[in-house]
Design a protein around this motif. Sequence first.
Motif, short mmCIF file in Angstrom:
data_model
loop_
_atom_site.label_atom_id
_atom_site.label_comp_id
_atom_site.label_asym_id
_atom_site.label_seq_id
_atom_site.Cartn_x
_atom_site.Cartn_y
_atom_site.Cartn_z
N MET A 1 0.83 -1.20 0.00
CA MET A 1 0.00 0.00 0.00
C MET A 1 0.87 1.26 0.00
SD MET A 1 -3.15 0.30 -0.21
CE MET A 1 -3.44 1.78 -1.11
N GLY A 19 13.35 -4.01 7.83
CA GLY A 19 14.65 -4.62 7.53
C GLY A 19 14.75 -5.24 6.16
N ASN A 38 11.78 4.74 12.82
CA ASN A 38 10.44 5.36 12.78
C ASN A 38 10.43 6.65 13.58
OD1 ASN A 38 9.19 3.35 11.21
ND2 ASN A 38 8.95 2.04 13.02
N LYS A 53 1.48 -3.74 8.97
CA LYS A 53 0.34 -4.61 9.25
C LYS A 53 -0.27 -4.22 10.62
CE LYS A 53 0.71 -7.67 5.82
NZ LYS A 53 -0.22 -7.65 4.71
N GLN A 56 1.52 -4.73 14.04
CA GLN A 56 2.66 -3.92 14.50
C GLN A 56 2.23 -2.57 15.08
OE1 GLN A 56 3.81 -4.53 10.66
NE2 GLN A 56 4.30 -6.63 11.29
N LEU A 75 -4.54 1.07 8.35
CA LEU A 75 -4.53 -0.32 8.83
C LEU A 75 -5.94 -0.88 8.88
CD1 LEU A 75 -2.10 0.16 11.87
CD2 LEU A 75 -1.55 0.01 9.44
N MET A 96 -8.98 4.30 4.58
CA MET A 96 -8.83 3.05 3.84
C MET A 96 -8.73 3.39 2.35
SD MET A 96 -8.80 -0.31 3.59
CE MET A 96 -8.74 -0.47 5.35
N PRO A 97 -7.53 3.40 1.81
CA PRO A 97 -7.38 3.63 0.36
C PRO A 97 -7.44 2.31 -0.39
CG PRO A 97 -5.25 3.76 1.46
CD PRO A 97 -6.23 3.26 2.47
N1 LIG Z 1 -3.13 -4.12 0.19
C1 LIG Z 1 -4.21 -3.35 0.13
O1 LIG Z 1 -4.95 -3.28 -0.88
C2 LIG Z 1 -4.57 -2.48 1.30
C3 LIG Z 1 -5.61 -1.55 1.15
C4 LIG Z 1 -5.90 -0.71 2.24
C5 LIG Z 1 -5.17 -0.84 3.43
N2 LIG Z 1 -4.20 -1.79 3.55
C6 LIG Z 1 -3.47 -1.86 4.81
O2 LIG Z 1 -2.14 -1.48 4.52
C7 LIG Z 1 -1.27 -2.14 5.45
C8 LIG Z 1 -0.11 -2.75 4.68
O3 LIG Z 1 -0.59 -3.72 3.79
P1 LIG Z 1 0.36 -4.25 2.64
O4 LIG Z 1 -0.44 -5.21 1.85
O5 LIG Z 1 1.03 -3.11 1.96
O6 LIG Z 1 1.45 -5.05 3.55
P2 LIG Z 1 2.97 -5.40 3.25
O7 LIG Z 1 3.23 -5.49 1.79
O8 LIG Z 1 3.29 -6.58 4.14
O9 LIG Z 1 3.78 -4.15 3.80
C9 LIG Z 1 3.93 -3.90 5.16
C10 LIG Z 1 5.19 -3.07 5.33
O10 LIG Z 1 5.30 -2.69 6.71
C11 LIG Z 1 6.67 -2.74 7.05
N3 LIG Z 1 6.87 -2.81 8.49
C12 LIG Z 1 6.61 -3.85 9.32
N4 LIG Z 1 6.97 -3.54 10.57
C13 LIG Z 1 7.48 -2.29 10.55
C14 LIG Z 1 8.04 -1.44 11.51
N5 LIG Z 1 8.15 -1.80 12.79
N6 LIG Z 1 8.47 -0.22 11.12
C15 LIG Z 1 8.36 0.18 9.81
N7 LIG Z 1 7.84 -0.59 8.85
C16 LIG Z 1 7.41 -1.83 9.22
C17 LIG Z 1 7.17 -3.97 6.36
O11 LIG Z 1 8.56 -3.92 6.26
P3 LIG Z 1 9.42 -5.11 5.58
O12 LIG Z 1 9.30 -4.85 4.11
O13 LIG Z 1 10.78 -4.91 6.11
O14 LIG Z 1 8.78 -6.39 6.00
C18 LIG Z 1 6.47 -3.85 4.99
O15 LIG Z 1 7.27 -3.11 4.08
C19 LIG Z 1 -2.09 -3.16 6.22
O16 LIG Z 1 -2.32 -2.68 7.51
C20 LIG Z 1 -3.39 -3.25 5.44
O17 LIG Z 1 -4.48 -3.47 6.30
C21 LIG Z 1 -3.87 -2.58 2.49
#
Ligand SMILES: NC(=O)c1ccc[n+]([C@@H]2O[C@H](COP(=O)([O-])OP(=O)(O)OC[C@H]3O[C@@H](n4cnc5c(N)ncnc54)[C@H](OP(=O)(O)O)[C@@H]3O)[C@@H](O)[C@H]2O)c1
Length: 242
Positions: A1, A19, A38, A53, A56, A75, A96-97
């Motif tokens: 996202m 990381g 952060n 996620k 976290q 989130l 929520m985008p």
């Molecule tokens: N996918 C969608 O269509 C969508 C739509 C609306 C909202 N969301 C929301 O967006 C969020 C992310 O979803 P996603 O699909 O993009 O997940 P994702 O691809 O797993 O990305 C999560 C990112 O968070 C990073 N992260 C984890 N712990 C962290 C920390 N302590 N400090 C800084 N960064 C940290 C991870 O780093 P690493 O790369 O190092 O693991 C990863 O790059 C979720 O909460 C979800 O509910 C998603």
Amino acid sequence: MARALARGWGEPVLATDAGSGRAARLAAEVGGEAVATNAVLAERADVVVLCHKPAQLREVAAEVSGRARVVASVLAGVSLADLREAYGETPVFRLMPNTPVEVGGGVTVIARDPGSDPSLRAEVVALFERVGIVVEVAEDQLEVAMALMGCAPAYLALVAQAQVDAAGARGMDTDTAARLVVETMAGTAALLRARDHDAAAVRREVASPGGYTEQGLQALERAGVPEALHEAMDVVTAPRRP
Ligand SMILES: NC(=O)c1ccc[n+]([C@@H]2O[C@H](COP(=O)([O-])OP(=O)(O)OC[C@H]3O[C@@H](n4cnc5c(N)ncnc54)[C@H](OP(=O)(O)O)[C@@H]3O)[C@@H](O)[C@H]2O)c1
């Protein structure tokens, strides 16, 4: 996202990760910087957009709260109450985008929050309006909204894929079929907008009695397409354990 939003904004960003190196790759692509922590990011950013996620939440809030000017959370399933508990006095917004933000065609919903600071809210809304439209909904409707706009790019992609596969099975090449399907989706969206979202009118205009479209619609109904969409809504909006 985070990547979809940053690509949509098309401007330098400050980013962190856990990381994996994704923050550095993102900064290399759109400009800006991968920041070491952060806490440092929170002190330097105009708006902190939480894209980790839900699990976290507390770990990230421990570093960001008290340092960030304003926090915009995307989130899924994390309520304003959870955000406030984690972030204390730091102003938080729940949004929520969807993934089409990447190409400027996004839909973002923002949870109604009468207690929020109006000028910070306007700033956050304007930020997301740069990558599409922003619609305010009551917080208890956010999961319903998510089913319609957050999950739906995947649903519509499934429909597109099934249609392309059906055409492929009859000998049409994939590129031609995909173009026909995708441009029809875009055109139908434009038509629905022009007809004030009157889906019945758009269906009526295509489906003459006893014609091809009516027979096709009957086949979709026999196969349970409307019920399947209701079921998808049920599973997305079902209460979950925290
Ligand atoms: N996918 C969608 O269509 C969508 C739509 C609306 C909202 N969301 C929301 O967006 C969020 C992310 O979803 P996603 O699909 O993009 O997940 P994702 O691809 O797993 O990305 C999560 C990112 O968070 C990073 N992260 C984890 N712990 C962290 C920390 N302590 N400090 C800084 N960064 C940290 C991870 O780093 P690493 O790369 O190092 O693991 C990863 O790059 C979720 O909460 C979800 O509910 C998603």
